[in-house]
Motif scaffolding. Sequence first.
Motif, PDB file in Angstrom:
ATOM      1  N   HIS A  84       6.566   3.852   4.156  1.00 11.86           N
ATOM      2  CA  HIS A  84       7.590   2.693   3.903  1.00 11.86           C
ATOM      3  C   HIS A  84       8.686   2.455   4.823  1.00 11.86           C
ATOM      4  CE1 HIS A  84       5.591   0.582   0.657  1.00 11.86           C
ATOM      5  NE2 HIS A  84       4.778   1.410   0.573  1.00 11.86           N
ATOM      6  N   GLU A 138       0.769  -1.139  -0.071  1.00 10.72           N
ATOM      7  CA  GLU A 138      -0.041   0.074   0.037  1.00 10.72           C
ATOM      8  C   GLU A 138       1.037   1.292  -0.046  1.00 10.72           C
ATOM      9  OE1 GLU A 138      -2.608  -0.038   3.229  1.00 10.72           O
ATOM     10  OE2 GLU A 138      -3.616  -2.141   2.831  1.00 10.72           O
ATOM     11  N   ARG A 139       0.471   2.264  -0.884  1.00 11.61           N
ATOM     12  CA  ARG A 139       1.363   3.637  -0.845  1.00 11.61           C
ATOM     13  C   ARG A 139       0.572   4.551  -0.159  1.00 11.61           C
ATOM     14  NH1 ARG A 139       2.518   4.304  -7.528  1.00 11.61           N
ATOM     15  NH2 ARG A 139       3.262   2.198  -7.685  1.00 11.61           N
ATOM     16  N   THR A 140      -0.246   4.136   0.872  1.00 14.07           N
ATOM     17  CA  THR A 140      -0.800   5.249   1.512  1.00 14.07           C
ATOM     18  C   THR A 140      -0.323   5.127   2.966  1.00 14.07           C
ATOM     19  OG1 THR A 140      -2.558   3.464   2.285  1.00 14.07           O
ATOM     20  CG2 THR A 140      -3.241   4.960   0.523  1.00 14.07           C
ATOM     21  N   VAL A 141       0.796   4.279   3.302  1.00 12.72           N
ATOM     22  CA  VAL A 141       1.422   4.412   4.564  1.00 12.72           C
ATOM     23  C   VAL A 141       2.850   4.583   4.289  1.00 12.72           C
ATOM     24  CG1 VAL A 141      -0.057   3.018   5.619  1.00 12.72           C
ATOM     25  CG2 VAL A 141       1.593   1.989   4.573  1.00 12.72           C
TER      26      VAL A 141
END
Length: 243
Positions: free
Chosen positions: A111, A106-109
Amino acid sequence: MTSYSPRVLGPLSPNSAPHSVGSKWKPATVGADASSVYKLVRLESMSVYWNPYCDRGRLDTEEAQEGWRALMADTLNTMAVSEERLEFLVKPLSAKLKVILNLSPERTVPHLLADLVLQDTSVQLSRQQYLSLVHAADSFSRMKVNSQYRKYRPTVEPHGNAAKWWKYAYTCIVEKTIRPYSWERIKEHRRRYREYRAEYLTFLEDPDQKVELLDKLKEMEDGLDATGILLAREEAKIEVRGL
């Protein structure tokens, strides 16, 4: 201290290995299906030293050149090199680095999350260290300037070879300040400029050839300076816009 004396410098971090921990920062094993990885790095007695003068005699020996690993280990154990105590720029300090790696697609959190806790430390600079830093900076500056003339530099010592070194000085001046402005060089530069401009114009007008033209443009840029490249690109862009 002389400008030709060896400098001894570097960082020290006796214990800085990362450790796998759990979400509560306690030692743990990371599972194969874990969505997050937690790492804890403890920096114990981390420091930076700079000795502006070191005895050349011990460092120039064959034993030191072949056994440099042992010499470094001895320096870490005794906090001295060539029987001279290490002079710290940054005195030993302790720090703790917490790192969280998010393996989720997911790119909403985020890394990567990092938190560094640094205890009080002190930085000091002696007069001899300051002078050594100035000498080192001057040496690197001279090396940068000399790099463009290195291909003309004689391989012999100046003493007894004055003619070769005078020719070296003459060649440097002629190649850098006179010949670049000869008519032959000017014509060659204009030819490369026009060819690059034409290729860049094709690059802008024909999207299907962009991949093939990129490598060719990079190769052509080696024969031009930054100013020429920018001017050629701007002329091509103006022509594309029909101005």
